[in-house]
Design an enzyme around this catalytic site. Structure first.
Site, PDB file in Angstrom:
ATOM      1  N   ARG A   1       0.855  -1.203   0.000  1.00  0.00           N
ATOM      2  CA  ARG A   1       0.000   0.000   0.000  1.00  0.00           C
ATOM      3  C   ARG A   1       0.883   1.243   0.000  1.00  0.00           C
ATOM      4  O   ARG A   1       0.621   2.223  -0.688  1.00  0.00           O
ATOM      5  CB  ARG A   1      -0.971   0.007   1.184  1.00  0.00           C
ATOM      6  CG  ARG A   1      -1.691   1.342   1.311  1.00  0.00           C
ATOM      7  CD  ARG A   1      -3.023   1.308   2.063  1.00  0.00           C
ATOM      8  NE  ARG A   1      -3.065   0.449   3.222  1.00  0.00           N
ATOM      9  CZ  ARG A   1      -2.474   0.707   4.386  1.00  0.00           C
ATOM     10  NH1 ARG A   1      -1.796   1.824   4.570  1.00  0.00           N
ATOM     11  NH2 ARG A   1      -2.553  -0.157   5.379  1.00  0.00           N
TER      12      ARG A   1
ATOM     13  N   TYR B   1     -15.550  17.067 -16.465  1.00  0.00           N
ATOM     14  CA  TYR B   1     -15.941  15.659 -16.567  1.00  0.00           C
ATOM     15  C   TYR B   1     -17.111  15.415 -15.592  1.00  0.00           C
ATOM     16  O   TYR B   1     -17.065  15.873 -14.438  1.00  0.00           O
ATOM     17  CB  TYR B   1     -14.726  14.795 -16.198  1.00  0.00           C
ATOM     18  CG  TYR B   1     -15.002  13.329 -16.169  1.00  0.00           C
ATOM     19  CD1 TYR B   1     -15.250  12.639 -17.346  1.00  0.00           C
ATOM     20  CD2 TYR B   1     -15.015  12.629 -14.967  1.00  0.00           C
ATOM     21  CE1 TYR B   1     -15.515  11.282 -17.321  1.00  0.00           C
ATOM     22  CE2 TYR B   1     -15.278  11.272 -14.940  1.00  0.00           C
ATOM     23  CZ  TYR B   1     -15.531  10.603 -16.118  1.00  0.00           C
ATOM     24  OH  TYR B   1     -15.789   9.268 -16.084  1.00  0.00           O
TER      25      TYR B   1
ATOM     26  N   ASP C   1      -6.469  19.052 -14.785  1.00  0.00           N
ATOM     27  CA  ASP C   1      -6.781  17.705 -15.267  1.00  0.00           C
ATOM     28  C   ASP C   1      -6.253  17.641 -16.704  1.00  0.00           C
ATOM     29  O   ASP C   1      -6.815  18.257 -17.604  1.00  0.00           O
ATOM     30  CB  ASP C   1      -8.297  17.470 -15.201  1.00  0.00           C
ATOM     31  CG  ASP C   1      -8.691  16.062 -15.639  1.00  0.00           C
ATOM     32  OD1 ASP C   1      -7.960  15.462 -16.458  1.00  0.00           O
ATOM     33  OD2 ASP C   1      -9.744  15.573 -15.187  1.00  0.00           O
TER      34      ASP C   1
ATOM     35  N   LYS D   1      -7.408   6.675 -20.039  1.00  0.00           N
ATOM     36  CA  LYS D   1      -7.658   7.231 -21.367  1.00  0.00           C
ATOM     37  C   LYS D   1      -6.377   7.146 -22.219  1.00  0.00           C
ATOM     38  O   LYS D   1      -5.937   6.061 -22.517  1.00  0.00           O
ATOM     39  CB  LYS D   1      -8.185   8.651 -21.225  1.00  0.00           C
ATOM     40  CG  LYS D   1      -9.260   8.813 -20.134  1.00  0.00           C
ATOM     41  CD  LYS D   1     -10.551   8.100 -20.445  1.00  0.00           C
ATOM     42  CE  LYS D   1     -11.510   8.040 -19.266  1.00  0.00           C
ATOM     43  NZ  LYS D   1     -11.885   9.296 -18.675  1.00  0.00           N
TER      44      LYS D   1
HETATM   45  C1  LIG Z   1     -12.400   9.671 -17.394  1.00  0.00           C
HETATM   46  C2  LIG Z   1     -12.029  10.981 -16.817  1.00  0.00           C
HETATM   47  C3  LIG Z   1     -11.894  11.135 -15.435  1.00  0.00           C
HETATM   48  C4  LIG Z   1     -12.164  10.006 -14.464  1.00  0.00           C
HETATM   49  O1  LIG Z   1     -11.248   8.974 -14.596  1.00  0.00           O
HETATM   50  P1  LIG Z   1     -11.549   7.396 -14.322  1.00  0.00           P
HETATM   51  O2  LIG Z   1     -10.267   6.763 -14.638  1.00  0.00           O
HETATM   52  O3  LIG Z   1     -12.667   7.012 -15.230  1.00  0.00           O
HETATM   53  O4  LIG Z   1     -11.947   7.282 -12.891  1.00  0.00           O
HETATM   54  C5  LIG Z   1     -11.500  12.379 -14.973  1.00  0.00           C
HETATM   55  N1  LIG Z   1     -11.269  13.417 -15.816  1.00  0.00           N
HETATM   56  C6  LIG Z   1     -11.422  13.293 -17.149  1.00  0.00           C
HETATM   57  C7  LIG Z   1     -11.159  14.471 -18.026  1.00  0.00           C
HETATM   58  C8  LIG Z   1     -11.806  12.077 -17.697  1.00  0.00           C
HETATM   59  O5  LIG Z   1     -11.958  11.974 -19.017  1.00  0.00           O
END
Ligand SMILES: *Cc1c(COP(=O)(O)O)cnc(C)c1O
Length: 381
Positions: free
Chosen positions: A46, A98, A170, A195
């Protein structure tokens, strides 16, 4: 060293004892201590695991930050960010963020006393007006999801510094290959690694990179205390995905521009959102702060009735949530990714019943355009 090289070198020969080219998957919960008061540097997974550490070092290197942290998902990473701030603190967040980000702040963190304002972060004046005595951070997405609005990172960082606020970006849509927010002055970068970074629609993961010893030690403490860590198998998948990031994104961007230009010429399309288009008012700003436009585009069709028809008739382009993988995916944000945002806000933002969001993959662009073409069979009156 060029970033394209750094990307390929991610997690290369991290195991000095064997010289393994690919970082081994250390599928272990715990580590034997050589003697009382001694440690190999690893005690319990962890806290620290060598496979996770390899991906954490890789992302910190690529984002040019001081340390990286890998989480079980992008949402776990965003949750860790929220935990930096106590009850009563106020955050300013991009209004067309998001959907999951909106949901976690509205439905969970508000219960713990966090205050949030959703603001158009493409408008620096609007952000300035939203700052209160309790504001601690500006959390922005650029380009935004799904309307591809661009925020001026340097202008927002300057505003944040004036008010002793942190800037969090982000960077999921562009990745450090195309945009490096920390180099533009931001304090924290977060990613949904699910992604573009992992890139193959096969793993859920999240990342944080930060600058400054104090912030890094707080994040390490939160990661270890809450345990929202990425496991060794998924860390390995993410590492392996990152290696091809540059070639994937090059191809994806190339395809996206061609498709965006093609869509602009179609009678059944009202509007195309892509910062790489000559018609985009944000192209100049994007050129200043990033080295590309990414591979996400959205478009508005002329009639809401076309949406179910297109989604049903597409053969190659898959109708599925998510983005950033090698396969092309199309989504309908109004009822999918952004369904948790109240209707009147969705409509005000432009997330309406005619809007489709397209994550362009690495297929042949000719095949992708043919697929779109054959999906639209309506009579234009
Ligand atoms: C998908 C996404 C998230 C969340 O991520 P997960 O891996 O699905 O939990 C946050 N910000 C953006 C811009 C995203 O496309």
């Amino acid at each position: 060293m060029q970033i394209t090289t750094k990307i390929v070198q991610a997690g290369l020969v991290t195991d000095k004892t064997t010289g393994a080219i690919s970082t081994p998957i250390y599928q272990t919960a715990t580590f034997r201590h050589p003697a009382l008061g001694e440690s190999t540097g690893y005690d319990y997974s962890r806290t620290k695991n060598p496979t996770r550490q390899a991906v954490e070092i890789a992302i910190a290197t690529l984002e040019e930050g001081d340390a990286g942290y890998a989480f079980a998902s992008g949402m776990a990473a965003i949750t860790a960010i929220a935990m930096l701030y106590g009850s009563g603190a106020h955050l300013i967040i991009t209004e067309d963020c998001y959907g999951g980000t909106y949901r976690v702040f509205e439905k969970i963190f508000k219960q713990f006393g966090l205050q949030v304002s959703y603001v158009n972060t493409a408008d620096v004046q609007a952000v300035r007006s939203a700052i209160t005595g309790d504001t601690r951070a500006i959390f922005l997405e650029t380009p935004t999801n799904p309307l591809m609005k661009i925020a001026d990172i340097q202008a927002l960082v300057a505003l944040a510094k004036e008010h002793q606020l942190q800037t969090i970006v982000d960077n999921t849509f562009l990745t450090p290959y195309l945009q490096k927010p920390l180099s533009l002055g931001a304090d924290i970068v977060i990613h949904s690694g699910s992604k573009y970074l992992a890139g193959h629609n096969d793993v859920i993961c999240g990342l944080i990179v930060a600058k400054g010893a104090e912030l890094c030690s707080k994040l390490a403490f939160i990661q270890n205390s809450t345990g929202m860590i990425l496991g060794p198998q998924d860390s390995w998948l993410l590492l392996r995905g990152i290696k091809t990031l540059a070639v994937r994104l090059d191809r994806q961007q190339e395809n996206t521009l061609i498709i965006a230009q093609w869509l602009e010429k179609q009678k059944w399309v009202n509007k195309v959102y892509y910062p790489g288009l000559e018609s985009s008012p944000q192209k100049e700003l994007q050129n200043r702060q990033a080295s590309g436009y990414g591979a996400m585009l959205s478009f508005e069709v002329c009639d809401a009735k076309l949406v179910p028809q297109i989604l049903q008739r597409l053969k190659l382009i898959q109708f599925a949530e998510s983005l950033g993988g090698v396969e092309s995916l199309i989504t309908f944000p109004f009822v999918q990714t952004h369904a948790d945002i109240p209707l009147e806000i969705r409509l005000k933002l432009g997330v309406n019943e005619q809007l489709l969001r397209f994550s362009v993959g690495i297929e042949s662009v000719t095949d992708l355009i043919e697929d779109l073409q054959q999906a639209v069979v309506h009579e234009i009156s």
